[in-house]
Design an enzyme around this catalytic site. Structure first.
Site, PDB file in Angstrom:
ATOM      1  N   ASP A 112      49.695  29.489  41.852  1.00 27.74           N
ATOM      2  CA  ASP A 112      48.370  28.874  41.673  1.00 27.74           C
ATOM      3  C   ASP A 112      48.538  27.437  41.192  1.00 27.74           C
ATOM      4  O   ASP A 112      49.563  27.080  40.604  1.00 27.74           O
ATOM      5  CB  ASP A 112      47.572  29.629  40.599  1.00 27.74           C
ATOM      6  CG  ASP A 112      47.075  30.994  41.068  1.00 27.74           C
ATOM      7  OD1 ASP A 112      47.095  31.269  42.277  1.00 27.74           O
ATOM      8  OD2 ASP A 112      46.658  31.788  40.194  1.00 27.74           O
ATOM      9  N   ARG A 162      47.215  27.348  50.123  1.00 28.74           N
ATOM     10  CA  ARG A 162      45.844  27.838  49.934  1.00 28.74           C
ATOM     11  C   ARG A 162      45.001  26.615  49.557  1.00 28.74           C
ATOM     12  O   ARG A 162      45.347  25.901  48.610  1.00 28.74           O
ATOM     13  CB  ARG A 162      45.794  28.846  48.792  1.00 28.74           C
ATOM     14  CG  ARG A 162      44.362  29.226  48.388  1.00 28.74           C
ATOM     15  CD  ARG A 162      44.281  29.783  46.975  1.00 28.74           C
ATOM     16  NE  ARG A 162      44.946  31.058  46.847  1.00 28.74           N
ATOM     17  CZ  ARG A 162      45.480  31.499  45.702  1.00 28.74           C
ATOM     18  NH1 ARG A 162      45.458  30.736  44.609  1.00 28.74           N
ATOM     19  NH2 ARG A 162      46.057  32.669  45.657  1.00 28.74           N
ATOM     20  N   GLY A 166      39.019  23.392  43.451  1.00 27.62           N
ATOM     21  CA  GLY A 166      39.588  22.983  42.156  1.00 27.62           C
ATOM     22  C   GLY A 166      38.693  23.439  41.030  1.00 27.62           C
ATOM     23  O   GLY A 166      37.467  23.277  41.108  1.00 27.62           O
ATOM     24  N   THR A 204      37.341  29.848  49.575  1.00 27.45           N
ATOM     25  CA  THR A 204      36.033  29.338  49.155  1.00 27.45           C
ATOM     26  C   THR A 204      34.962  30.401  49.340  1.00 27.45           C
ATOM     27  O   THR A 204      35.126  31.314  50.155  1.00 27.45           O
ATOM     28  CB  THR A 204      35.652  28.075  49.973  1.00 27.45           C
ATOM     29  OG1 THR A 204      34.395  27.581  49.520  1.00 27.45           O
ATOM     30  CG2 THR A 204      35.574  28.356  51.469  1.00 27.45           C
ATOM     31  N   HIS A 205      33.852  30.257  48.571  1.00 25.74           N
ATOM     32  CA  HIS A 205      32.673  31.097  48.796  1.00 25.74           C
ATOM     33  C   HIS A 205      31.547  30.247  49.346  1.00 25.74           C
ATOM     34  O   HIS A 205      30.407  30.683  49.402  1.00 25.74           O
ATOM     35  CB  HIS A 205      32.211  31.742  47.477  1.00 25.74           C
ATOM     36  CG  HIS A 205      33.326  32.258  46.645  1.00 25.74           C
ATOM     37  ND1 HIS A 205      34.000  31.472  45.746  1.00 25.74           N
ATOM     38  CD2 HIS A 205      33.941  33.459  46.631  1.00 25.74           C
ATOM     39  CE1 HIS A 205      34.961  32.173  45.186  1.00 25.74           C
ATOM     40  NE2 HIS A 205      34.960  33.380  45.711  1.00 25.74           N
TER      41      HIS A 205
HETATM   42  C1  LIG Z   1      41.227  32.940  46.378  1.00 23.65           C
HETATM   43  C2  LIG Z   1      40.959  31.796  45.452  1.00 23.65           C
HETATM   44  C3  LIG Z   1      42.019  31.270  44.721  1.00 23.65           C
HETATM   45  C4  LIG Z   1      41.813  30.165  43.884  1.00 23.65           C
HETATM   46  N1  LIG Z   1      42.883  29.570  43.261  1.00 23.65           N
HETATM   47  C5  LIG Z   1      42.687  28.453  42.545  1.00 23.65           C
HETATM   48  C6  LIG Z   1      43.775  27.702  41.996  1.00 23.65           C
HETATM   49  O1  LIG Z   1      44.951  28.065  42.149  1.00 23.65           O
HETATM   50  N2  LIG Z   1      43.506  26.583  41.293  1.00 23.65           N
HETATM   51  C7  LIG Z   1      42.219  26.135  41.113  1.00 23.65           C
HETATM   52  O2  LIG Z   1      42.026  25.077  40.489  1.00 23.65           O
HETATM   53  N3  LIG Z   1      41.166  26.824  41.597  1.00 23.65           N
HETATM   54  C8  LIG Z   1      41.362  27.956  42.312  1.00 23.65           C
HETATM   55  N4  LIG Z   1      40.279  28.625  42.835  1.00 23.65           N
HETATM   56  C9  LIG Z   1      38.904  28.285  42.383  1.00 23.65           C
HETATM   57  C10 LIG Z   1      38.288  27.177  43.216  1.00 23.65           C
HETATM   58  O3  LIG Z   1      38.955  25.965  42.957  1.00 23.65           O
HETATM   59  C11 LIG Z   1      36.792  27.003  42.886  1.00 23.65           C
HETATM   60  O4  LIG Z   1      36.633  26.692  41.552  1.00 23.65           O
HETATM   61  C12 LIG Z   1      35.943  28.231  43.197  1.00 23.65           C
HETATM   62  O5  LIG Z   1      36.379  28.890  44.353  1.00 23.65           O
HETATM   63  C13 LIG Z   1      34.473  27.836  43.426  1.00 23.65           C
HETATM   64  O6  LIG Z   1      34.374  26.972  44.517  1.00 23.65           O
HETATM   65  P1  LIG Z   1      33.776  27.367  45.953  1.00 23.65           P
HETATM   66  O7  LIG Z   1      34.736  26.883  46.989  1.00 23.65           O
HETATM   67  O8  LIG Z   1      33.486  28.805  46.010  1.00 23.65           O
HETATM   68  O9  LIG Z   1      32.507  26.448  46.140  1.00 23.65           O
HETATM   69  P2  LIG Z   1      31.243  26.153  45.207  1.00 23.65           P
HETATM   70  O10 LIG Z   1      30.527  25.014  45.869  1.00 23.65           O
HETATM   71  O11 LIG Z   1      31.635  26.003  43.785  1.00 23.65           O
HETATM   72  O12 LIG Z   1      30.402  27.485  45.332  1.00 23.65           O
HETATM   73  C14 LIG Z   1      29.802  27.912  46.556  1.00 23.65           C
HETATM   74  C15 LIG Z   1      28.986  29.171  46.293  1.00 23.65           C
HETATM   75  O13 LIG Z   1      29.865  30.241  45.949  1.00 23.65           O
HETATM   76  C16 LIG Z   1      29.315  31.056  44.923  1.00 23.65           C
HETATM   77  N5  LIG Z   1      30.161  30.937  43.722  1.00 23.65           N
HETATM   78  C17 LIG Z   1      31.171  30.063  43.510  1.00 23.65           C
HETATM   79  N6  LIG Z   1      31.741  30.271  42.305  1.00 23.65           N
HETATM   80  C18 LIG Z   1      31.075  31.304  41.747  1.00 23.65           C
HETATM   81  C19 LIG Z   1      31.193  32.006  40.515  1.00 23.65           C
HETATM   82  N7  LIG Z   1      32.120  31.681  39.613  1.00 23.65           N
HETATM   83  N8  LIG Z   1      30.335  33.018  40.275  1.00 23.65           N
HETATM   84  C20 LIG Z   1      29.392  33.383  41.176  1.00 23.65           C
HETATM   85  N9  LIG Z   1      29.232  32.755  42.370  1.00 23.65           N
HETATM   86  C21 LIG Z   1      30.059  31.731  42.655  1.00 23.65           C
HETATM   87  C22 LIG Z   1      27.916  30.547  44.692  1.00 23.65           C
HETATM   88  O14 LIG Z   1      27.067  31.258  45.564  1.00 23.65           O
HETATM   89  C23 LIG Z   1      28.031  29.087  45.106  1.00 23.65           C
HETATM   90  O15 LIG Z   1      26.795  28.540  45.482  1.00 23.65           O
HETATM   91  C24 LIG Z   1      40.483  29.675  43.722  1.00 23.65           C
HETATM   92  C25 LIG Z   1      39.436  30.213  44.465  1.00 23.65           C
HETATM   93  C26 LIG Z   1      39.648  31.253  45.333  1.00 23.65           C
HETATM   94  C27 LIG Z   1      38.498  31.770  46.144  1.00 23.65           C
END
Ligand SMILES: Cc1cc2nc3c(=O)[nH]c(=O)nc-3n(C[C@H](O)[C@H](O)[C@H](O)COP(=O)(O)OP(=O)(O)OC[C@H]3O[C@@H](n4cnc5c(N)ncnc54)[C@H](O)[C@@H]3O)c2cc1C
Length: 285
Positions: A112, A162, A166, A204-205
């Site tokens: 990670d 991946r 962030g 991402t979500h």
């Molecule tokens: C498999 C995976 C591994 C990851 N590994 C790392 C890593 O090694 N280092 C790192 O810095 N980050 C990591 N992350 C976290 C990532 O950086 C983001 O902080 C996180 O995924 C939220 O961003 P998003 O792309 O979902 O988009 P966003 O724009 O933040 O969210 C999009 C939508 O997703 C949903 N959502 C997002 N987060 C949440 C939450 N916490 N609770 C409920 N709903 C939510 C909401 O519906 C939101 O509107 C990882 C994420 C994933 C999915």
């Protein structure tokens, strides 16, 4: 927080359980739904080398148990959990043991990405172990200015990446401050990874990021097994199922263990609505 029963109830939303058995049960269920996993033994920023060695051993046990149980999955770890702040040499030795084991079993270790003070050291360590064993990859954060150059470098070395947005609070000198800039960079990096990356993971979500990825994969006529989507356990289950039903590969990041507090707080910080959800649940108790 980590030992309070009430708080433990709340952490269950994002954490698969306290022990390996619970994590394996969740993994088996997800595999049954066509979803692969990456297991994370929770913990970071250890303060002694003994703790780091214990984390390494917990990961070795997890890897062996997954292999024996026939779970479709790999593991994700943090270098600060393996002792990076205490001794870079000991940390490398700990990670190396796990990567060597993964290479023997035909498995994979994902390192990670933590806050920007660790980026260069993480990329160096992963590149060195990858050159020796394969079986290891890392994470790139779209919010960092440096990420485009890092992605190009990792693609050239054929290291699996991946891509995520962030999750740490970073100064403007190193990271984009505006969500629109992070999203724009995410899409640019996604395209580089789909063009030149080695089995990239799009983590991402965000439905816009997912739609852009599907559209670009279709444009480039990529087969569905050329990349995978990744999401976090407990977040957007509806979207996870939908992406699987559409025929794409999906891996869930499944954290387990007792040291859940920092992970949990990052999940709350990502979405203020989560805090209201927690408060509602606390009041219900
Ligand atoms: C498999 C995976 C591994 C990851 N590994 C790392 C890593 O090694 N280092 C790192 O810095 N980050 C990591 N992350 C976290 C990532 O950086 C983001 O902080 C996180 O995924 C939220 O961003 P998003 O792309 O979902 O988009 P966003 O724009 O933040 O969210 C999009 C939508 O997703 C949903 N959502 C997002 N987060 C949440 C939450 N916490 N609770 C409920 N709903 C939510 C909401 O519906 C939101 O509107 C990882 C994420 C994933 C999915």
């Amino acid at each position: 927080m980590e030992t309070s029963p009430m708080a433990r109830n709340l952490s269950g939303r994002f954490v698969a359980g306290e022990d390996l058995e619970q994590a394996l049960a969740v993994s088996r269920k997800l595999n049954g739904e066509g979803i692969t996993v990456t297991l994370d033994v929770l913990g970071e920023s250890v303060t002694t080398l003994e703790e780091a060695a214990r984390a390494r051993d917990a990961y070795l046990r997890t890897f062996g148990a997954m292999h024996e149980a026939g779970i479709e999955g790999n593991v994700s770890l943090k270098l600060t959990q393996f002792g990076l702040d205490l001794s870079p040499t000991a940390c490398r030795g700990n990670v190396e043991q796990l990567v060597r084991r993964a290479a023997e079993l035909g498995g994979f270790v994902r390192v990670d990405m933590e806050s920007s003070q660790y980026t260069a050291r993480t990329l160096e360590l992963v590149s060195a172990l990858h050159a020796q064993y394969g079986a290891v990859g890392t994470v790139i954060q779209a919010y960092l200015h440096r990420s485009r150059a890092d992605v190009e470098d990792l693609c050239a070395k054929r290291v699996r990446v991946r891509l995520c947005k962030g999750a740490y609070l970073e100064p403007h000198s190193v990271a984009f401050a505006k969500k629109a800039d992070v999203d724009r960079n995410y899409i640019e990096l996604m395209k580089i990874l789909l063009d030149r990356g080695f089995y990239p993971a799009i983590a991402t979500h965000d439905e816009k990021m997912i739609a852009a990825t599907k559209a670009y994969a279709a444009l480039r006529k990529l087969p569905p097994d050329a990349f995978e989507f990744q999401m976090l356990y407990g977040i957007r289950r509806d979207l996870q199922r939908q992406v699987v039903a559409e025929g794409y590969r999906m891996r869930l990041y499944v954290p387990f263990g007792r040291a859940w507090y920092p992970y949990y707080m990052r999940r709350l910080a990502e979405r203020p609505a989560n805090v209201f959800f927690i408060l509602r649940n606390l009041l219900r108790h």
